[in-house]
Design an enzyme around this catalytic site. Structure first.
Site, short mmCIF file in Angstrom:
data_model
loop_
_atom_site.label_atom_id
_atom_site.label_comp_id
_atom_site.label_asym_id
_atom_site.label_seq_id
_atom_site.Cartn_x
_atom_site.Cartn_y
_atom_site.Cartn_z
N GLU A 161 64.15 73.78 2.89
CA GLU A 161 63.69 72.91 3.98
C GLU A 161 64.68 71.79 4.33
O GLU A 161 64.26 70.66 4.58
CB GLU A 161 62.32 72.29 3.64
CG GLU A 161 61.25 73.32 3.47
CD GLU A 161 59.91 72.72 3.05
OE1 GLU A 161 58.92 73.00 3.74
OE2 GLU A 161 59.86 72.00 2.03
C1 ACM Z 1 59.06 75.03 -0.85
O1 ACM Z 1 57.84 75.27 -0.91
N1 ACM Z 1 59.49 74.14 0.03
C2 ACM Z 1 60.02 75.69 -1.69
#
Ligand code: ACM
Length: 531
Positions: free
Chosen positions: A343
């Site tokens: 992310e």
């Molecule tokens: C994640 O759940 N951002 C790895």
């Protein structure tokens, strides 16, 4: 939940005092039917051949005999004795001796079935005793976890229970499908104390989980002492950190090292994660120089994601990252160092590549094998790097290409393996961005064919992550992990051919009373006929 043991204990003692109840006790020692069956084990063993004429009864005279000359086997014997003594009240001495005895549990190394490898075991139950054979102490330990489950649930009581302790006769040959069977705990969103982590480790070990991934840093908190950047913990992990400002705390180096030893004694390897280049607000709000504009952003206690990024073009970023990787690698004996990589929405693709091109070699420089969330597959990492799939669909082109290049992957699909997803709309804890995940959802998938182009040969194993935005206490952790953690553990250990929801839900039901005896909170899923 914490009162339940007391209540159950009182009820059991009361029941034992009732006339007739003791008729279940087997004084003759000949016709007793064990309440457990040889196949009543989670994860399901590869091969179990019951022999009803070969049941074994623990007695006040049972000896635990371990492989002469092996301190590791002796330790497994002592651990087994420590599990069996409270409820039985038997002395169960442990001796590293060749001598046999009329009633013996033997833990022996070598001369085992060639199929069992490094972590498997063979368990033989006969009238005169139980013999577990393995090639390693890890295999012996796995065998003792099976033996524990073959005894009645009351074996989990913390004080003597008046009853007989019969192990069903026969033979088990058992070994894992995948080398990596993991769980993950998020210490960043809410810190969890070393004692809480140890309590979780105690449960994981019983389901033959062999890796615990600790998510040590995130936007809301930094939870591992780093000597060269001391304010990471005092400020980044200090008062007011964590979601809603209510999860402060961090592991000192001594506490982290102690946890590693505790896990290792249960044949579990710690995998530390330092998440980067995103999920870094705790570090960046602590050290202004880690920001491109030199200005520290405010600490964050909300649960947004994707807004933070280390400054890719500043050299101090790499000084910082190398210091952290070096210090974490130095105190971590296990092979893996997880660098997150998920992310990173505030990092351009080009910068992400640039960052990983510098950071992946640092992990190798300090002797570790990099793991990262599946986004790292985009940068064409070395073949020994381990991407961890956390997607919610059955396709991921980058991951399939990495598998084709020879990378092994860890499977943690968020809609199956994320233990922080709500069970249903009524679950008081957890999140639901990947959907609701009932026990059957967590169980009914195949890590070896889940993602197109990523076959079983490319799968290092499975992991069940537990993110802690909504979880504060050990009870919270347990309620989300149980009963789904055993589902993921079974997918990691048991042969694909044994996959069977009906069998699993019945075996899972047998775990309920064990959790009650151990004061482990769990979700009473309506999909399971709890005892
Ligand atoms: C994640 O759940 N951002 C790895």
């Amino acid at each position: 939940m914490r009162q339940r043991r007391t209540l159950a204990g009182v009820l059991t003692v009361a029941a034992l005092c009732l006339p007739g109840f003791t008729a279940t006790a087997d004084d003759a020692g000949t016709t007793h039917v064990p309440e457990r069956q040889l196949t009543d084990v989670v994860p399901a063993p590869v091969e179990a051949k019951p022999d009803p004429r070969a049941d074994f009864r623990l007695s006040p005279f049972t000896l635990i005999r371990t492989q002469p000359g092996s301190a590791e086997a002796k330790r497994v014997g002592e651990q087994l004795a420590a599990v069996l003594r409270p409820a039985t009240g038997y002395p169960l001495p442990v001796a590293a001796t060749k001598r046999s005895w009329p009633s013996t549990i033997s833990l022996l190394l070598g001369k085992a079935d060639p199929r069992i490898g490094d972590e498997g075991y063979r368990l033989d139950v006969a009238r005169r005793g139980v013999t577990i054979r393995a090639n390693t102490a890890a295999g012996l330990f796995a065998g003792t976890q099976t033996l524990r489950q073959l005894l009645p649930a009351e074996i989990e009581a913390d004080r003597p229970q008046r009853r007989t302790w019969t192990v069903p006769g026969g033979k088990i040959v058992d070994y894992p499908r995948f080398a990596y069977r993991g769980a993950m705990l998020d210490l960043a969103r809410h810190f969890h104390t070393p004692d809480e982590v140890k309590a979780y480790i105690d449960e994981l070990a019983q389901y033959k989980i062999n890796h615990l991934h600790l998510h040590l840093t995130d936007d809301q908190g930094w939870r591992i002492q780093i000597d060269s950047w001391p304010e990471l913990t005092t400020t980044g992990g200090g008062p007011g950190t964590g979601v809603d400002g209510e999860g402060p705390g961090y592991l000192t180096k001594a506490e982290y090292t102690d946890l590693i030893g505790y896990a290792a004694a249960r044949h579990i390897t710690i995998v530390p994660e330092i998440d980067m280049p995103g999920h870094t607000n705790a570090a960046q709000s602590t050290y202004a120089e880690l920001n491109c504009d030199g200005v520290a952003p405010p600490p964050r206690t909300d649960i947004e994601v994707g807004y933070s990024s280390l400054c890719i073009d500043k050299e101090i970023t790499y000084t910082f990252v190398e210091d952290v990787i070096r210090e974490v690698a130095e105190m971590t004996p296990g092979p893996y160092l997880h660098i997150g990589g998920d992310e990173a929405h505030a990092t351009t693709e080009e910068d992400y590549q640039k960052f990983m091109d510098r950071v992946l070699p640092m992990v190798y420089k300090y002797g570790k094998r990099p793991a990262g969330w599946n986004e790292i597959a985009k940068v064409d990492p070395p073949a020994s790097a381990v991407p961890q799939f956390w997607g919610t669909t059955n396709t991921n082109a980058d991951l399939a290409e990495a598998a084709a290049r020879g990378n092994q992957v860890i499977m943690s699909p968020a809609n199956k393996a994320y233990l922080d997803m709500k069970y249903d709309q009524n679950t008081p804890l957890g999140l639901s961005w990947a959907g609701y995940t009932e026990v059957r959802d967590a169980y009914d998938w195949d890590p070896g064919s889940h993602v197109e182009g990523v076959g079983a040969e490319s799968v290092l194993g499975v992991e069940a992550p537990l993110w802690s935005e909504t979880l504060r206490t050990l009870d919270d952790i347990e309620y989300m992990a149980f009963p789904r953690l055993p589902a993921i553990a079974e997918l990691g250990w048991s042969a694909r051919a044994s996959h069977d929801w009906e069998s699993f839900r019945e075996r899972l039901a047998e775990q309920g009373p064990r959790w009650e005896w151990r004061d482990v909170d769990f979700y009473r899923s309506p999909q399971v006929d709890w005892r």
